[in-house]
Design a protein around this motif. Structure first.
Motif, PDB file in Angstrom:
ATOM      1  N   ARG A  78       1.000  -1.086   0.051  1.00  0.00           N
ATOM      2  CA  ARG A  78       0.031   0.146   0.019  1.00  0.00           C
ATOM      3  C   ARG A  78       0.873   1.247   0.140  1.00  0.00           C
ATOM      4  NH1 ARG A  78      -5.179  -0.658   1.190  1.00  0.00           N
ATOM      5  NH2 ARG A  78      -5.300   1.450   2.212  1.00  0.00           N
ATOM      6  N   ILE A  79       1.316   1.525  -1.220  1.00  0.00           N
ATOM      7  CA  ILE A  79       2.348   2.734  -1.324  1.00  0.00           C
ATOM      8  C   ILE A  79       1.677   3.847  -1.659  1.00  0.00           C
ATOM      9  CG2 ILE A  79       4.677   3.444  -2.481  1.00  0.00           C
ATOM     10  CD1 ILE A  79       4.718   0.170  -3.057  1.00  0.00           C
ATOM     11  N   ILE A  80       2.148   5.264  -1.142  1.00  0.00           N
ATOM     12  CA  ILE A  80       1.682   6.349  -1.594  1.00  0.00           C
ATOM     13  C   ILE A  80       2.853   7.040  -1.759  1.00  0.00           C
ATOM     14  CG2 ILE A  80       0.487   8.585  -0.690  1.00  0.00           C
ATOM     15  CD1 ILE A  80      -1.153   6.854   0.775  1.00  0.00           C
ATOM     16  N   PRO A  81       2.975   7.718  -3.012  1.00  0.00           N
ATOM     17  CA  PRO A  81       4.086   8.335  -3.414  1.00  0.00           C
ATOM     18  C   PRO A  81       3.829  10.003  -3.422  1.00  0.00           C
ATOM     19  CG  PRO A  81       3.037   7.747  -5.452  1.00  0.00           C
ATOM     20  CD  PRO A  81       2.429   7.047  -4.298  1.00  0.00           C
ATOM     21  N   GLN A  82       4.841  10.807  -2.637  1.00  0.00           N
ATOM     22  CA  GLN A  82       4.192  12.294  -2.714  1.00  0.00           C
ATOM     23  C   GLN A  82       4.750  13.185  -3.927  1.00  0.00           C
ATOM     24  OE1 GLN A  82       6.001  14.674   0.352  1.00  0.00           O
ATOM     25  NE2 GLN A  82       3.986  15.801   0.553  1.00  0.00           N
ATOM     26  N   ALA A  83       5.116  12.749  -4.855  1.00  0.00           N
ATOM     27  CA  ALA A  83       5.473  13.453  -6.028  1.00  0.00           C
ATOM     28  C   ALA A  83       5.334  12.946  -7.391  1.00  0.00           C
ATOM     29  CB  ALA A  83       7.177  13.773  -6.127  1.00  0.00           C
ATOM     30  N   VAL A 102      -2.433   9.040  -4.930  1.00  0.00           N
ATOM     31  CA  VAL A 102      -1.480   9.971  -5.516  1.00  0.00           C
ATOM     32  C   VAL A 102      -1.668  11.362  -5.200  1.00  0.00           C
ATOM     33  CG1 VAL A 102      -0.960   8.313  -7.670  1.00  0.00           C
ATOM     34  CG2 VAL A 102      -2.570  10.245  -7.691  1.00  0.00           C
ATOM     35  N   HIS A 103      -0.516  12.143  -5.239  1.00  0.00           N
ATOM     36  CA  HIS A 103      -0.779  13.613  -5.139  1.00  0.00           C
ATOM     37  C   HIS A 103      -1.603  14.207  -6.305  1.00  0.00           C
ATOM     38  CE1 HIS A 103       0.426  17.926  -5.321  1.00  0.00           C
ATOM     39  NE2 HIS A 103       0.555  17.804  -4.062  1.00  0.00           N
ATOM     40  N   GLN A 104      -2.378  15.141  -6.066  1.00  0.00           N
ATOM     41  CA  GLN A 104      -3.344  15.352  -6.975  1.00  0.00           C
ATOM     42  C   GLN A 104      -2.659  16.246  -8.198  1.00  0.00           C
ATOM     43  OE1 GLN A 104      -5.369  18.556  -4.432  1.00  0.00           O
ATOM     44  NE2 GLN A 104      -3.880  20.058  -4.626  1.00  0.00           N
ATOM     45  N   SER A 105      -1.643  16.572  -8.310  1.00  0.00           N
ATOM     46  CA  SER A 105      -0.882  16.986  -9.453  1.00  0.00           C
ATOM     47  C   SER A 105      -0.635  15.916 -10.464  1.00  0.00           C
ATOM     48  CB  SER A 105       0.415  17.496  -9.290  1.00  0.00           C
ATOM     49  OG  SER A 105       1.266  16.869  -8.364  1.00  0.00           O
ATOM     50  N   SER A 112       1.997  16.022 -15.614  1.00  0.00           N
ATOM     51  CA  SER A 112       2.414  14.505 -15.151  1.00  0.00           C
ATOM     52  C   SER A 112       2.224  13.592 -16.673  1.00  0.00           C
ATOM     53  CB  SER A 112       1.372  13.908 -14.303  1.00  0.00           C
ATOM     54  OG  SER A 112       1.266  12.610 -14.400  1.00  0.00           O
ATOM     55  N   PHE A 113       3.165  12.763 -16.886  1.00  0.00           N
ATOM     56  CA  PHE A 113       3.076  12.145 -18.197  1.00  0.00           C
ATOM     57  C   PHE A 113       2.109  10.842 -18.095  1.00  0.00           C
ATOM     58  CE2 PHE A 113       7.356  14.003 -18.645  1.00  0.00           C
ATOM     59  CZ  PHE A 113       7.412  14.427 -20.307  1.00  0.00           C
ATOM     60  N   ILE A 114       1.798  10.666 -16.865  1.00  0.00           N
ATOM     61  CA  ILE A 114       0.812   9.665 -16.692  1.00  0.00           C
ATOM     62  C   ILE A 114      -0.711   9.810 -16.377  1.00  0.00           C
ATOM     63  CG2 ILE A 114       2.587   7.860 -16.323  1.00  0.00           C
ATOM     64  CD1 ILE A 114       1.930   8.015 -13.186  1.00  0.00           C
ATOM     65  N   ALA A 115      -0.786  11.166 -16.339  1.00  0.00           N
ATOM     66  CA  ALA A 115      -2.186  11.991 -16.000  1.00  0.00           C
ATOM     67  C   ALA A 115      -3.154  10.802 -16.485  1.00  0.00           C
ATOM     68  CB  ALA A 115      -2.118  13.376 -16.232  1.00  0.00           C
ATOM     69  N   GLY A 116      -3.215  10.617 -18.057  1.00  0.00           N
ATOM     70  CA  GLY A 116      -4.297  10.180 -18.624  1.00  0.00           C
ATOM     71  C   GLY A 116      -4.440   8.631 -18.358  1.00  0.00           C
ATOM     72  N   GLN A 117      -3.457   8.187 -17.820  1.00  0.00           N
ATOM     73  CA  GLN A 117      -3.465   6.648 -17.287  1.00  0.00           C
ATOM     74  C   GLN A 117      -4.023   6.324 -16.132  1.00  0.00           C
ATOM     75  OE1 GLN A 117       0.131   4.547 -18.636  1.00  0.00           O
ATOM     76  NE2 GLN A 117       0.790   6.537 -19.658  1.00  0.00           N
ATOM     77  N   LEU A 118      -4.010   7.320 -14.882  1.00  0.00           N
ATOM     78  CA  LEU A 118      -4.282   6.912 -14.033  1.00  0.00           C
ATOM     79  C   LEU A 118      -5.974   6.733 -13.789  1.00  0.00           C
ATOM     80  CD1 LEU A 118      -2.274   9.639 -12.058  1.00  0.00           C
ATOM     81  CD2 LEU A 118      -1.679   7.095 -11.995  1.00  0.00           C
ATOM     82  N   PRO A 119      -6.244   5.619 -12.985  1.00  0.00           N
ATOM     83  CA  PRO A 119      -7.678   5.595 -12.843  1.00  0.00           C
ATOM     84  C   PRO A 119      -8.278   6.652 -12.500  1.00  0.00           C
ATOM     85  CG  PRO A 119      -6.498   3.636 -11.943  1.00  0.00           C
ATOM     86  CD  PRO A 119      -5.451   4.719 -12.228  1.00  0.00           C
ATOM     87  N   GLU A 120      -9.754   6.852 -12.701  1.00  0.00           N
ATOM     88  CA  GLU A 120     -10.441   8.033 -12.109  1.00  0.00           C
ATOM     89  C   GLU A 120     -10.684   7.892 -10.600  1.00  0.00           C
ATOM     90  OE1 GLU A 120     -13.959   9.110 -14.319  1.00  0.00           O
ATOM     91  OE2 GLU A 120     -12.851   9.471 -16.167  1.00  0.00           O
ATOM     92  N   ASN A 121     -10.634   6.699 -10.260  1.00  0.00           N
ATOM     93  CA  ASN A 121     -11.066   6.316  -8.807  1.00  0.00           C
ATOM     94  C   ASN A 121      -9.898   6.288  -7.906  1.00  0.00           C
ATOM     95  OD1 ASN A 121     -10.317   3.742  -9.641  1.00  0.00           O
ATOM     96  ND2 ASN A 121     -11.888   2.832  -8.816  1.00  0.00           N
ATOM     97  N   LEU A 122      -8.887   6.506  -8.517  1.00  0.00           N
ATOM     98  CA  LEU A 122      -7.580   6.682  -7.675  1.00  0.00           C
ATOM     99  C   LEU A 122      -7.673   7.732  -6.921  1.00  0.00           C
ATOM    100  CD1 LEU A 122      -4.912   5.077  -6.875  1.00  0.00           C
ATOM    101  CD2 LEU A 122      -3.639   6.484  -8.571  1.00  0.00           C
ATOM    102  N   PRO A 123      -7.443   7.488  -5.446  1.00  0.00           N
ATOM    103  CA  PRO A 123      -7.637   8.710  -4.488  1.00  0.00           C
ATOM    104  C   PRO A 123      -6.410   9.692  -4.617  1.00  0.00           C
ATOM    105  CG  PRO A 123      -8.057   6.553  -3.288  1.00  0.00           C
ATOM    106  CD  PRO A 123      -7.637   6.291  -4.531  1.00  0.00           C
ATOM    107  N   THR A 124      -6.792  10.975  -4.324  1.00  0.00           N
ATOM    108  CA  THR A 124      -5.504  12.048  -4.518  1.00  0.00           C
ATOM    109  C   THR A 124      -5.612  12.686  -3.096  1.00  0.00           C
ATOM    110  OG1 THR A 124      -7.041  13.670  -5.191  1.00  0.00           O
ATOM    111  CG2 THR A 124      -6.024  12.070  -6.947  1.00  0.00           C
ATOM    112  N   TYR A 125      -4.579  13.543  -3.152  1.00  0.00           N
ATOM    113  CA  TYR A 125      -4.279  14.403  -1.702  1.00  0.00           C
ATOM    114  C   TYR A 125      -3.539  15.469  -2.217  1.00  0.00           C
ATOM    115  CZ  TYR A 125       0.118  12.378  -1.668  1.00  0.00           C
ATOM    116  OH  TYR A 125       1.613  12.000  -2.346  1.00  0.00           O
ATOM    117  N   GLY A 126      -3.660  16.518  -1.257  1.00  0.00           N
ATOM    118  CA  GLY A 126      -2.978  17.772  -1.556  1.00  0.00           C
ATOM    119  C   GLY A 126      -1.500  17.808  -0.852  1.00  0.00           C
ATOM    120  N   THR A 127      -0.665  18.708  -0.901  1.00  0.00           N
ATOM    121  CA  THR A 127       0.525  18.787  -0.652  1.00  0.00           C
ATOM    122  C   THR A 127       0.863  18.784   1.028  1.00  0.00           C
ATOM    123  OG1 THR A 127       1.320  20.343  -2.530  1.00  0.00           O
ATOM    124  CG2 THR A 127       2.807  20.278  -0.288  1.00  0.00           C
ATOM    125  N   ASN A 128      -0.183  19.288   1.549  1.00  0.00           N
ATOM    126  CA  ASN A 128       0.000  19.058   3.243  1.00  0.00           C
ATOM    127  C   ASN A 128      -1.247  18.323   3.985  1.00  0.00           C
ATOM    128  OD1 ASN A 128       2.228  21.227   3.376  1.00  0.00           O
ATOM    129  ND2 ASN A 128       0.849  22.790   2.572  1.00  0.00           N
TER     130      ASN A 128
END
Length: 331
Positions: A78-83, A102-105, A112-128
């Motif tokens: 269960r990995i969360i990258p911050q960038a 993933v970060h919302q950006s 992001s090069f993979i913006a179009g590949q990420l699932p719509e239901n993949l949760p996002t979060y903000g910087t802080n």
């Protein structure tokens, strides 16, 4: 030769027409999925990972190095990258269901090069949004050298396993981070496959650039944006210039990282070519500026535009950015 910028299409950018040393769609595909399933034995984890951490000292314009060590108790699921760059690397080298947020950006095609590949239901979060990240119950959070101190503190307080990755300013340092991430998540084979692919593709791009350059002296090139910033040593733009055998005149003039310079300085440096972000009319502003009338790049109509997503690359896609820049320089 005119072809669609397949890489731009992948990233969701405007469909300008250009040619590149390597066909961009194929290159993007090679850099986007290098996952090779790897069995994990009972003794694979826990593991201690020793690594080199680079910190950029803005005040001194210097890079400091230190050795760090971290213990990974079990293979992270269960990995969360911050960038964005960390997300792009994970997307290429591990089963994608292991990335739980993933970060919302990362879903913004400008960055992001993979913006179009990420699932719509993949949760996002903000910087802080440390509380949101903690609420997903990750077993590994990958942070960066520019992560907010309070964000890191909250992770520590909640005892969330996290590893901070350091500064990078060139392709070799990005490759080092890819191999490190492979170690951290138990995907060494996939990480090595990705770095091998990067080396192979860069060699092909360099061979193209060398053949186009011939015996001519190297061009002098300057990145310049509408805020007056140029990119010098320790920037990925400088890394691309060195890979392509052209002179980044900002570095040649002693600039480290990013600095603002005025039009008079630009005129004094007088580069052969100026590179500007595509999402602006800054090229027209430069062409029409009376101060710059005698500048070589202005007189020769030698300002080239590159989509910001390529300028901001912080992952294996720096290879694609180099491919794009080569297409601009040697068109």
């Amino acid at each position: 030769m005119l072809i669609l910028t397949a890489g731009a299409a992948t990233a969701g950018q405007d469909t300008a027409v250009r040619s590149f040393p390597l066909e961009m769609d194929a290159l993007m595909g090679a850099l986007t999925n290098t996952y090779r399933p790897e069995p994990v034995g009972p003794t694979t984890f826990p593991r201690t990972v020793d690594y080199r951490y680079l910190a950029y000292d803005i005040a001194r314009d210097s890079v400091q190095e230190e050795q760090r060590s971290t213990v990974i108790l079990r293979r992270p699921q269960r990995i969360i990258p911050q960038a964005i760059g960390l997300t792009e690397i994970l997307w290429a080298i591990c089963p994608r269901q292991r990335i739980i947020a993933v970060h919302q950006s990362c879903k913004d095609r400008r960055f992001s090069f993979i913006a179009g590949q990420l699932p719509e239901n993949l949760p996002t979060y903000g910087t802080n949004d440390a509380e949101i990240v903690i609420g997903h119950h990750p077993d590994l959070v990958l942070t960066t050298y520019y992560s907010d101190a309070n964000f890191l503190h909250q992770l520590q307080q909640a005892k969330v396993p996290n590893v901070q990755l350091g500064f990078f300013g060139n392709l070799e340092q990005i490759e080092e981070q890819i191999l490190l991430i492979g170690q951290l998540i138990g995907e060494e084979r996939s990480a090595r496959q990705l770095t091998d692919t990067m080396v192979e593709k860069i060699k092909a791009i360099q061979a193209y650039a060398e053949s186009r350059r011939g015996d001519r002296p190297p061009l002098t090139v300057l990145y310049y944006d509408n805020m007056g910033y140029v990119a010098g040593r320790n920037s990925t733009f400088d890394a691309m210039c060195r890979l392509l055998g052209v002179v980044n005149i900002a570095t040649a003039k002693g600039i480290d990282y990013f600095k603002q310079v005025d039009y008079e300085t630009l005129l004094q440096w007088n580069p052969d070519m100026i590179i500007v972000p595509e999402e602006s009319v800054f090229d027209q502003q430069l062409y029409e500026n009376p101060i710059l009338t005698s500048a070589k790049a202005i007189r020769q109509r030698n300002i080239r535009k590159i989509p910001s997503v390529y300028l901001l690359s912080a992952s294996q896609y720096l290879v694609a950015s180099t491919n794009y820049l080569a297409g601009l320089i040697y068109e």
